[in-house]
Enzyme design. Structure first.
Site, mmCIF file in Angstrom:
data_model
loop_
_atom_site.group_PDB
_atom_site.id
_atom_site.type_symbol
_atom_site.label_atom_id
_atom_site.label_comp_id
_atom_site.label_asym_id
_atom_site.label_seq_id
_atom_site.Cartn_x
_atom_site.Cartn_y
_atom_site.Cartn_z
ATOM 1 N N HIS A 1 15.546 26.062 17.727
ATOM 2 C CA HIS A 1 15.061 26.760 18.923
ATOM 3 C C HIS A 1 16.211 27.041 19.880
ATOM 4 O O HIS A 1 17.324 26.517 19.738
ATOM 5 C CB HIS A 1 13.994 25.923 19.619
ATOM 6 N N ASP B 1 17.151 20.694 16.032
ATOM 7 C CA ASP B 1 18.436 20.157 15.602
ATOM 8 C C ASP B 1 18.223 19.015 14.609
ATOM 9 O O ASP B 1 18.990 18.850 13.653
ATOM 10 C CB ASP B 1 19.270 19.680 16.795
#
Length: 426
Positions: A61, A336
């Site tokens: 994102h 992540d």
């Protein structure tokens, strides 16, 4: 936990613990460096004998508000105007479950909205900066797959493009912004963004849904802060910042808040200037300890089902076994903590935290005459030589072998997750 029929091969992927994500120090990502193998930019045209058949993009994102603020230091003002969506990122979309039904509830998102940051916004929310980052990633994909190669149609079609996201607002909005940049808001149909409930999520390491993963590595989050060198630096930085010894702080939290502030031009405590490189290095060392790629079973449970889905999409395309024969692109919006264990499993983790809007892209190519299949992997637009592959264009059997240590079928994943007998609680 849902069975395979709900986690269709069409595209679920495993990733991101919600822990404490974060990005590079600036929302402008640094230029990717050449790999040791002398990798070339992925924007090069493939050799003439090869035909592009399928693209899969797993991406993080965009920039967001921090998940937590560093306690006891000057607060940043996270004002609502930092979250205003640019008009060019708007599309018509609907969020559903994997079968097209109503969007499931999201306990992770609910946990964010139980808190309010100074300034009036919730933690973990995609910002205007983050929306633009994903729009620009979409533009990069547009240049390669629409403008340069005409691989995709310039108008979105759900039969051609599959969009899947974790069931969290920032990843859903990131998927929307990427699609807007990829197709310049051109759509004949509503864009479906598919999600699943938290218990069945495999788009991040699922400590809640996989009991064995929690037993094997859940404790490693806390343990990573006690490693001798990390613990010594943590004591020093807490002292420099004036953080009380009893406050629960680690380098991943500090990095998350710092990067979020700097990305949005918000002030950081000046004392952190001299600590920046240390914070970056120690945060990466912590996450490396948490996923511990040398421990095969741990990394399998983090990303095994994701790798199985990616390979399944490739094999279905080659065998014309998909229910959507015109499908050319799979988009997976994640975190992540999705990308890091995937990079580790691929053998290409560079000990740097994945920036906001970073992506791992898998391209399936086929020789026009021999029909031999090749897979090309890129990370942030840079081609990668996967260990075990004889070239950047990796023969499919070599690529499958490279992933075989970590890929898990859904059935085996569920069986392992439920196998806790003889495993001691941490």
């Amino acid at each position: 936990m849902r069975t395979r029929n709900l986690l269709t091969k069409a595209g679920v992927l495993g990733s991101v613990s919600m822990a404490f994500g974060s990005m590079l120090w600036s929302h402008k990502k640094t230029e990717p460096t050449q790999t040791d193998s002398g990798s070339a930019p992925s924007c090069k045209e493939p050799p003439f004998p090869y035909e592009l058949k399928l693209v899969q993009v797993l991406f993080r994102h965009g920039a967001r508000t921090p998940l937590k603020s560093i306690p006891g230091i000057m607060e940043a003002q996270w004002m609502p105007n930092l979250l205003e969506p640019p008009a060019h990122t708007q599309i018509n979309y609907v969020v559903t479950d994997l079968e097209g039904g109503p969007r499931p509830s999201s306990p992770v998102e609910d946990s964010y909205r139980a808190n309010i940051l100074t300034g009036g916004t919730y933690p973990g929310q995609l910002t205007t900066v983050g929306m633009q980052q994903l729009y620009e990633l979409g533009e990069r994909l547009r240049k390669r797959y629409i403008q340069d190669t005409a691989f995709l149609n310039p108008t979105f079609s759900p039969t051609e493009v599959y969009v899947r996201s974790t069931n969290i607002v920032r990843t859903i909005e990131s998927a929307k912004c990427l699609v807007a940049g990829l197709f310049y808001q051109s759509q004949r149909d509503m864009v479906p963004i598919l999600t699943t409930e938290a218990e069945s999520e495999i788009l991040y390491p699922n400590y809640h849904g996989c009991r064995l993963l929690k037993l094997l590595s859940g404790h490693r989050w806390a343990e990573s802060s006690t490693l001798p060198d990390i613990a010594a630096d943590l004591r020093s930085i807490k002292s420099a910042l004036g953080i009380a010894g009893h406050q629960r702080v680690d380098f991943i939290l500090i990095r998350d808040d710092m990067v979020a502030r700097e990305t949005h031009g918000l002030p950081c405590p000046p004392v952190l200037d001299s600590w920046r490189n240390t914070v970056e290095r120690r945060a990466v060392e912590m996450i490396y300890h948490i996923y511990e790629p040398s421990k095969r079973e741990n990394l399998q449970l983090c990303v095994g089902p994701l790798l199985h889905v990616l390979m399944g999409n490739i094999e279905d395309k080659l065998q014309d076994a998909t229910s959507e024969p015109n499908r050319k692109l799979f988009l997976y919006s994640a975190h992540d903590t999705t990308l890091i264990p995937c990079l580790m499993a691929l053998g290409i983790f560079d000990m740097r935290w994945p920036p906001y809007a970073s992506d791992i892209t898998l391209e399936l190519h086929q020789h026009r005459q021999t029909k031999e299949a090749f897979v090309k992997v890129s990370y942030i637009g840079q081609d990668q030589l996967v260990p075990g592959c004889s070239g950047v264009y990796c023969p499919l059997q070599e690529f499958k072998q490279a992933l075989s240590n970590y890929s898990l079928t859904f059935e085996l994943y569920e069986s392992l997750c439920n196998r806790t007998k003889g495993v001691a609680e941490p």
